[in-house]
Motif scaffolding. Sequence first.
Motif, PDB file in Angstrom:
ATOM      1  N   HIS A 195      74.201  73.755  65.184  1.00 53.06           N
ATOM      2  CA  HIS A 195      74.046  72.227  66.397  1.00 53.06           C
ATOM      3  C   HIS A 195      75.633  71.813  66.289  1.00 53.06           C
ATOM      4  O   HIS A 195      75.406  71.881  64.808  1.00 53.06           O
ATOM      5  N   ASP A 196      75.976  71.790  67.234  1.00 51.97           N
ATOM      6  CA  ASP A 196      77.474  71.003  67.641  1.00 51.97           C
ATOM      7  C   ASP A 196      77.042  69.935  67.128  1.00 51.97           C
ATOM      8  O   ASP A 196      77.945  69.356  66.068  1.00 51.97           O
ATOM      9  N   GLU A 197      75.963  69.433  67.286  1.00 55.49           N
ATOM     10  CA  GLU A 197      75.264  68.236  66.282  1.00 55.49           C
ATOM     11  C   GLU A 197      75.854  67.458  64.380  1.00 55.49           C
ATOM     12  O   GLU A 197      77.098  67.167  64.081  1.00 55.49           O
ATOM     13  N   ASP A 198      75.293  69.334  64.083  1.00 54.65           N
ATOM     14  CA  ASP A 198      75.251  69.329  62.333  1.00 54.65           C
ATOM     15  C   ASP A 198      76.285  69.443  62.151  1.00 54.65           C
ATOM     16  O   ASP A 198      77.406  69.379  60.695  1.00 54.65           O
ATOM     17  N   GLU A 199      77.453  70.241  62.652  1.00 55.55           N
ATOM     18  CA  GLU A 199      79.024  70.934  62.523  1.00 55.55           C
ATOM     19  C   GLU A 199      79.286  71.722  63.835  1.00 55.55           C
ATOM     20  O   GLU A 199      78.958  72.433  64.414  1.00 55.55           O
ATOM     21  N   PRO A 200      80.304  70.792  64.173  1.00 56.32           N
ATOM     22  CA  PRO A 200      80.936  71.359  65.155  1.00 56.32           C
ATOM     23  C   PRO A 200      81.923  72.197  65.004  1.00 56.32           C
ATOM     24  O   PRO A 200      82.513  72.627  63.769  1.00 56.32           O
ATOM     25  N   VAL A 201      82.124  72.565  66.621  1.00 57.26           N
ATOM     26  CA  VAL A 201      83.166  73.979  66.121  1.00 57.26           C
ATOM     27  C   VAL A 201      84.117  74.179  65.580  1.00 57.26           C
ATOM     28  O   VAL A 201      84.573  72.558  66.466  1.00 57.26           O
ATOM     29  N   PRO A 202      84.989  74.545  64.724  1.00 55.13           N
ATOM     30  CA  PRO A 202      86.979  74.349  64.663  1.00 55.13           C
ATOM     31  C   PRO A 202      87.671  74.735  65.472  1.00 55.13           C
ATOM     32  O   PRO A 202      86.895  74.969  66.862  1.00 55.13           O
TER      33      PRO A 202
ATOM     34  N   ASP B 270      93.898  63.074  77.034  1.00 55.96           N
ATOM     35  CA  ASP B 270      95.274  63.840  77.052  1.00 55.96           C
ATOM     36  C   ASP B 270      94.307  65.078  75.570  1.00 55.96           C
ATOM     37  O   ASP B 270      94.345  65.877  74.805  1.00 55.96           O
ATOM     38  N   HIS B 271      93.573  63.499  75.002  1.00 56.15           N
ATOM     39  CA  HIS B 271      92.207  63.367  73.546  1.00 56.15           C
ATOM     40  C   HIS B 271      91.123  63.993  73.861  1.00 56.15           C
ATOM     41  O   HIS B 271      91.302  64.807  72.836  1.00 56.15           O
ATOM     42  N   GLN B 272      90.955  64.352  75.223  1.00 62.35           N
ATOM     43  CA  GLN B 272      89.634  64.782  75.069  1.00 62.35           C
ATOM     44  C   GLN B 272      89.509  66.420  75.207  1.00 62.35           C
ATOM     45  O   GLN B 272      89.935  66.625  76.852  1.00 62.35           O
ATOM     46  N   PRO B 273      89.037  67.247  74.534  1.00 60.79           N
ATOM     47  CA  PRO B 273      89.124  68.788  74.868  1.00 60.79           C
ATOM     48  C   PRO B 273      87.770  69.410  75.903  1.00 60.79           C
ATOM     49  O   PRO B 273      86.592  68.284  76.322  1.00 60.79           O
ATOM     50  N   GLU B 274      88.145  71.093  76.231  1.00 58.19           N
ATOM     51  CA  GLU B 274      87.459  71.348  77.105  1.00 58.19           C
ATOM     52  C   GLU B 274      86.133  71.776  75.807  1.00 58.19           C
ATOM     53  O   GLU B 274      86.704  71.413  75.219  1.00 58.19           O
ATOM     54  N   VAL B 275      85.170  71.239  76.323  1.00 57.34           N
ATOM     55  CA  VAL B 275      83.757  71.804  75.630  1.00 57.34           C
ATOM     56  C   VAL B 275      83.523  73.250  74.899  1.00 57.34           C
ATOM     57  O   VAL B 275      83.392  73.688  76.306  1.00 57.34           O
ATOM     58  N   VAL B 276      83.474  73.599  73.698  1.00 65.81           N
ATOM     59  CA  VAL B 276      82.235  74.838  73.448  1.00 65.81           C
ATOM     60  C   VAL B 276      82.075  74.641  72.390  1.00 65.81           C
ATOM     61  O   VAL B 276      82.380  73.776  71.383  1.00 65.81           O
ATOM     62  N   THR B 277      80.602  75.421  72.627  1.00 65.21           N
ATOM     63  CA  THR B 277      79.420  75.414  72.116  1.00 65.21           C
ATOM     64  C   THR B 277      79.361  76.248  70.965  1.00 65.21           C
ATOM     65  O   THR B 277      79.811  77.135  71.186  1.00 65.21           O
TER      66      THR B 277
END
Length: 444
Positions: free
Chosen positions: A315-322, A403-410
């Motif tokens: 889950h992205d909320e528990d473990e963000p994508v590196p 600039d600090h907002q990245p594209e979402v990758v799950t």
Amino acid sequence: MDIFPLLITVLSSIVVEATTIEKSKLLLQDLFQNYSKDIRPVEDQSKPITVNIDLDIVSINDFDDVAGTISMVVILYISWNDESLVWNSTSFGNTTSLTFPQSKLWIPEMFLCNPADSLQPISNKHFKVSLSSNGDVTWTPGALLTATCTPNVYRYPFDQQTCQLQLSPWGYSSQQVKLKIPSSTILFNYFHMNSEWDVKASLTYLWSGSFDIAEFFITIERRHMNFLVSVVIPVIMLAFVNLFVFLLPFNSGERASYSITVLLAFTVYMTVVSDRMPASSQPMSYISYYLLSLVGISVVIVTVNIFQIRTYSKHDEDEPVPEWVRTLYLYTQNIFRRKKVNTSERLHRPDGSDSKTNNGLDNNHILDVDSSKRNHDLFYTSILPMSQGQEKPTTDNVPMIPDHQPEVVTWHMAAKIVDTLLFFLFFSFTIATTVSYFICANVN
């Protein structure tokens, strides 16, 4: 007129004596009156007797790869001159030949020097010999010979085997019995085709030493179609079916069982092949290495698939994508889209870029939204680009992405793109392994 009665008188005076049973009995009794079959039938006992020998193969009964034996029905054509059995045919009613059991005269008993079971003479009391008036003896014994033959299964089932039969008059040195092979090849006058093997070539060779050995070489080629259809082609099909585990949906729950089932099928075929192969390590068949490679690929697929299921379940909320996973995903997406877009340009959008849409989003940022994750994943929606006739909005009217907002990758997206990469990777490995096997197995 006087010549005709004279001719009749001369012709009637010519008496042609025919061969009768009494004459044959008398001849046979006279020949063996002082004959000894324990002495070589040559007047000068210091000289060897020459024995001619030819081999005629009737059928190839079996070639056992595991035991390393070949079984054949053969006929031997053996001839020599017996100086003790010479007679004048006119004295015995023009009897020029006799046929009688082999037990009545001296014979050069032949032994198979490379037997698979026991060392026995190639003859029995039921065979006959033919004797001519000049002393020539012809003996044609037949036998079922089982000889040792070390199999060469490198190219199995496209292999060829060369076996030999070594025949020698056991107990007689080369100074007593001299062998001679009239034919340079094995004879196949009465040969019956074998359903598993084809005869490709044959050769004869005489080895002379302290005693003579007649060697007969035969090269046979396996009829491989049965093994190809029953084993090789199903194995190739399994190898490619194994790859489709990466195309199964993660939520189907069948990915692990699918890959393990294919792995078990490979082990079954390895058992089938090993039962037909020799127990020794030398030589090893290319198909054994091929099956071992496919089993190795299948084991790696099972292992990778377990990690893929684990990755998808995160889950992205528990473990963000590196960050490195997100960067690798974007780079891979660029390759698949065949557009050379720098990842840094996707993270920091410059001012005045003419590739923006009327909503401030790059066309390269179009994302495929997973239907199962639409309610809790955040994605940017794509907007159709402006037409050529529409006036380009000014920079002041375009909302800029910070600039600090990245594209979402799950994690789901990363697992799917890795599945695609693994499918093509293992597809390439399987193709390379299969092609290599057929190249090695068919190279002479």
